[in-house]
Scaffold this motif. Structure first.
Motif, PDB file in Angstrom:
ATOM      1  N   THR A   2       0.830  -1.205   0.000  1.00 30.05           N
ATOM      2  CA  THR A   2       0.000   0.000   0.000  1.00 30.05           C
ATOM      3  C   THR A   2       0.864   1.253   0.000  1.00 30.05           C
ATOM      4  OG1 THR A   2      -1.841  -1.070   1.135  1.00 30.05           O
ATOM      5  CG2 THR A   2      -1.712   1.310   1.324  1.00 30.05           C
ATOM      6  N   ASP A  31     -13.854   5.950  -6.271  1.00 29.23           N
ATOM      7  CA  ASP A  31     -14.073   4.654  -5.624  1.00 29.23           C
ATOM      8  C   ASP A  31     -13.865   3.453  -6.537  1.00 29.23           C
ATOM      9  OD1 ASP A  31     -14.629   6.032  -3.331  1.00 29.23           O
ATOM     10  OD2 ASP A  31     -16.775   5.576  -3.310  1.00 29.23           O
ATOM     11  N   GLU A  37      -7.896   2.229  -2.421  1.00 24.39           N
ATOM     12  CA  GLU A  37      -8.264   1.589  -1.164  1.00 24.39           C
ATOM     13  C   GLU A  37      -9.023   2.501  -0.211  1.00 24.39           C
ATOM     14  OE1 GLU A  37      -4.573   0.025   0.354  1.00 24.39           O
ATOM     15  OE2 GLU A  37      -4.515  -1.561  -1.162  1.00 24.39           O
ATOM     16  N   GLY A  38      -9.030   3.802  -0.453  1.00 22.38           N
ATOM     17  CA  GLY A  38      -9.791   4.705   0.408  1.00 22.38           C
ATOM     18  C   GLY A  38      -9.131   6.062   0.538  1.00 22.38           C
ATOM     19  N   SER A  55      -4.972   9.585   0.609  1.00 21.25           N
ATOM     20  CA  SER A  55      -5.521   8.464  -0.157  1.00 21.25           C
ATOM     21  C   SER A  55      -4.571   7.280  -0.082  1.00 21.25           C
ATOM     22  CB  SER A  55      -5.799   8.856  -1.617  1.00 21.25           C
ATOM     23  OG  SER A  55      -4.615   9.213  -2.296  1.00 21.25           O
ATOM     24  N   ARG A  56      -5.172   6.087  -0.143  1.00 20.69           N
ATOM     25  CA  ARG A  56      -4.414   4.844  -0.072  1.00 20.69           C
ATOM     26  C   ARG A  56      -4.616   4.071  -1.375  1.00 20.69           C
ATOM     27  NH1 ARG A  56      -7.373   5.578   3.955  1.00 20.69           N
ATOM     28  NH2 ARG A  56      -8.808   3.860   3.632  1.00 20.69           N
ATOM     29  N   TRP A  57      -3.515   3.567  -1.905  1.00 20.46           N
ATOM     30  CA  TRP A  57      -3.523   2.842  -3.183  1.00 20.46           C
ATOM     31  C   TRP A  57      -2.779   1.532  -3.031  1.00 20.46           C
ATOM     32  CZ3 TRP A  57      -6.208   4.784  -7.277  1.00 20.46           C
ATOM     33  CH2 TRP A  57      -6.683   6.085  -7.118  1.00 20.46           C
ATOM     34  N   ARG A  58      -3.187   0.527  -3.779  1.00 21.95           N
ATOM     35  CA  ARG A  58      -2.537  -0.788  -3.725  1.00 21.95           C
ATOM     36  C   ARG A  58      -1.042  -0.693  -4.003  1.00 21.95           C
ATOM     37  NH1 ARG A  58      -5.410  -3.969  -7.536  1.00 21.95           N
ATOM     38  NH2 ARG A  58      -4.023  -3.097  -9.110  1.00 21.95           N
TER      39      ARG A  58
END
Length: 108
Positions: A2, A31, A37-38, A55-58
């Motif tokens: 993440t 979304d 991820e949020g 913000s969170r990303w894979r």
């Protein structure tokens, strides 16, 4: 792994409500993006004038793909622009993006 992207947005005291309103107007726009991820919009509770968009990303690749996408460009235009009108006046005076990887933590 993440990755965390933090957009630190400098907002004059009298413009914070408008920033929050603009974010609410496009809630959910990201979304469905691959790897998303949020996110949270953080309002300062002290005398700071920086709001944070966290913000969170894979991974970095999915974040960069979203930034390069038409959805990113569309989501960052004002509601007026999206309906063919003039751009809205900016509410911020400065912004910068900070980038982090999650190195540890806990689930509560």
């Amino acid at each position: 792994m993440t990755v965390i992207k933090i957009n630190a947005i400098t907002v004059p005291k009298d413009s914070g409500d408008e920033l929050a309103h603009r974010f609410a107007a496009r809630a959910g726009a990201v979304d469905g993006a691959e790897g998303f991820e949020g996110f949270e919009l953080l309002k300062p509770t002290d005398e700071r004038d920086q709001w944070l968009v966290v913000s969170r990303w894979r991974d970095e690749e999915t974040f960069q793909a979203w930034v390069a996408s038409p959805a990113f460009a569309h989501g960052h235009r004002s509601a007026s622009e999206r309906s063919g009108g003039e751009p809205a006046k900016p509410v911020s005076t400065h912004s910068e993006v900070w980038s982090y990887e999650v190195a540890g933590g806990s689930e509560g």
